[in-house]
Design a protein around this motif. Structure first.
Motif, PDB file in Angstrom:
ATOM      1  N   ILE A 194      -6.668 -10.620 -11.640  1.00 56.32           N
ATOM      2  CA  ILE A 194      -8.104 -10.643 -11.924  1.00 56.32           C
ATOM      3  C   ILE A 194      -8.807  -9.504 -11.186  1.00 56.32           C
ATOM      4  CG2 ILE A 194     -10.230 -11.953 -11.577  1.00 56.32           C
ATOM      5  CD1 ILE A 194      -8.541 -14.506 -12.010  1.00 56.32           C
ATOM      6  N   ALA A 195      -8.540  -9.380  -9.889  1.00 52.57           N
ATOM      7  CA  ALA A 195      -9.184  -8.338  -9.089  1.00 52.57           C
ATOM      8  C   ALA A 195      -8.803  -6.948  -9.586  1.00 52.57           C
ATOM      9  CB  ALA A 195      -8.803  -8.507  -7.619  1.00 52.57           C
ATOM     10  N   TRP A 196      -7.534  -6.784  -9.974  1.00 52.62           N
ATOM     11  CA  TRP A 196      -7.024  -5.484 -10.446  1.00 52.62           C
ATOM     12  C   TRP A 196      -7.672  -5.097 -11.770  1.00 52.62           C
ATOM     13  CZ3 TRP A 196      -2.433  -4.542 -13.890  1.00 52.62           C
ATOM     14  CH2 TRP A 196      -1.986  -3.213 -13.834  1.00 52.62           C
ATOM     15  N   LEU A 197      -7.738  -6.043 -12.700  1.00 52.17           N
ATOM     16  CA  LEU A 197      -8.320  -5.750 -13.998  1.00 52.17           C
ATOM     17  C   LEU A 197      -9.829  -5.544 -13.911  1.00 52.17           C
ATOM     18  CD1 LEU A 197      -6.366  -8.188 -16.365  1.00 52.17           C
ATOM     19  CD2 LEU A 197      -5.942  -5.763 -15.943  1.00 52.17           C
ATOM     20  N   MET A 198     -10.456  -6.128 -12.914  1.00 54.77           N
ATOM     21  CA  MET A 198     -11.891  -5.941 -12.731  1.00 54.77           C
ATOM     22  C   MET A 198     -12.228  -4.625 -12.039  1.00 54.77           C
ATOM     23  SD  MET A 198     -13.578  -8.350 -14.142  1.00 54.77           S
ATOM     24  CE  MET A 198     -15.175  -8.020 -13.434  1.00 54.77           C
TER      25      MET A 198
END
Length: 301
Positions: A194-198
């Motif tokens: 989630i953090a990476w894709l955001m």
């Protein structure tokens, strides 16, 4: 260039898996030392990688006390041992592949970051999904704007019933006092994705709720017993049967028999006897000492 020399700290399932890269690509990586409190595991790794006796250690402390024989380490210790092992290894100047989760608490994570920066060291976390072609393509499509502006994202970690039983009910991750919460132990992959894709957009608010609902003594089916093979009248039809999962299907063998590695797969009678009397894997899933959640929901704004 010569292969990178690496010491394996923690010869568990993940550590052995990562170290196997050296067997497939000896021109790129060589395992030169191993540290683990279990002598059987130490010797197993040593045989596979031709590690001499003087480079086999019972812990990271003895490894650090000896002569330097590696440029980097694979830290495959248990969750709550990550910080205690990683910090002195970083302070000694070792680059590190660190199994997830980094550490149980933020303060410990920040101390490890500071130590890595001070030593100009590479610390890579084993969030392997970032390198799966599926997620890599999704990341690229988001960067290209292929689907427009990202508004919401949903992930779901559906732990299979037999994985739940072997890891989080009967196994090493079933209690908070000796492991990390389920959200770190299992779902840190999801949080990282989630953090990476955001793309680094920080969260504003977080809400989380869940609990231990199903695997409690008061929910044990009629006819169940404290152990699968000691008086349980529903064992033959139970999906959590230790006999069915660990003897008949031979699932999760590394975890199921790690307390009795001498019990070979062909010795069915010995394995059944161990499950009946001694093994934590022989316990009824409704009568274990587990206290980690079996369901949890997280909302991130």
């Amino acid at each position: 260039m010569p292969p990178v020399t690496v010491a394996l700290i923690g010869a568990g399932h993940r550590g052995i898996g990562y170290a196997s890269y050296a067997l497939k690509h000896p021109d790129r990586m060589k395992i030169t030392a191993v540290a683990d409190p279990n002598p059987l595991r130490r010797d197993e790794v040593a045989r596979a990688h031709a590690i001499p006796p003087e480079h086999r250690f019972p812990s990271h402390r003895e490894f650090l006390a000896g002569p330097r024989v590696a440029e980097a380490v694979i830290n495959g210790t248990m969750d709550r041992d990550h910080f205690a092992t990683a910090l002195p290894l970083l302070e000694a100047g070792y680059h590190m592949l660190l199994e997830k989760p980094i550490a149980p608490g933020e303060a410990e994570v920040r101390r490890l970051i500071a130590a890595a920066r001070q030593g100009n060291l590479t610390v890579m976390i084993c969030h392997v999904l970032r390198y799966a072609p599926f997620y890599a393509r999704i990341k690229a499509m988001l960067a290209e704007g292929a689907i427009g502006e990202l508004v919401s994202m949903r992930t779901s970690e559906q732990v299979s019933y037999h994985h739940m039983a072997v890891g989080y009910i009967r196994g090493k991750w079933n209690r908070l006092d000796r492991s990390t919460p389920m959200l770190l132990a299992k779902c840190c992959h999801d949080l990282d994705i989630i953090a990476w894709l955001m793309s680094g957009v920080p969260p504003v608010r977080v809400a989380s709720f869940g609990g231990l609902k199903q695997f409690r003594p008061e929910h044990a089916p009629p006819g169940s017993a404290l152990r699968c093979l000691d008086g349980c009248t529903i064992e033959a039809a139970c999906p959590y049967s230790a006999r069915a999962n660990y003897v008949a299907s031979k699932w999760w063998e590394f975890y199921a028999w790690e307390d009795a590695p001498s019990l070979g797969a062909d010795d069915e009678a010995a394995r059944l006897g161990h499950l009946k009397k001694d093994s934590p894997m022989g316990r009824c899933v409704w009568h274990c000492d587990n206290d980690v959640v079996d369901h949890q929901s997280v909302l991130v704004e």
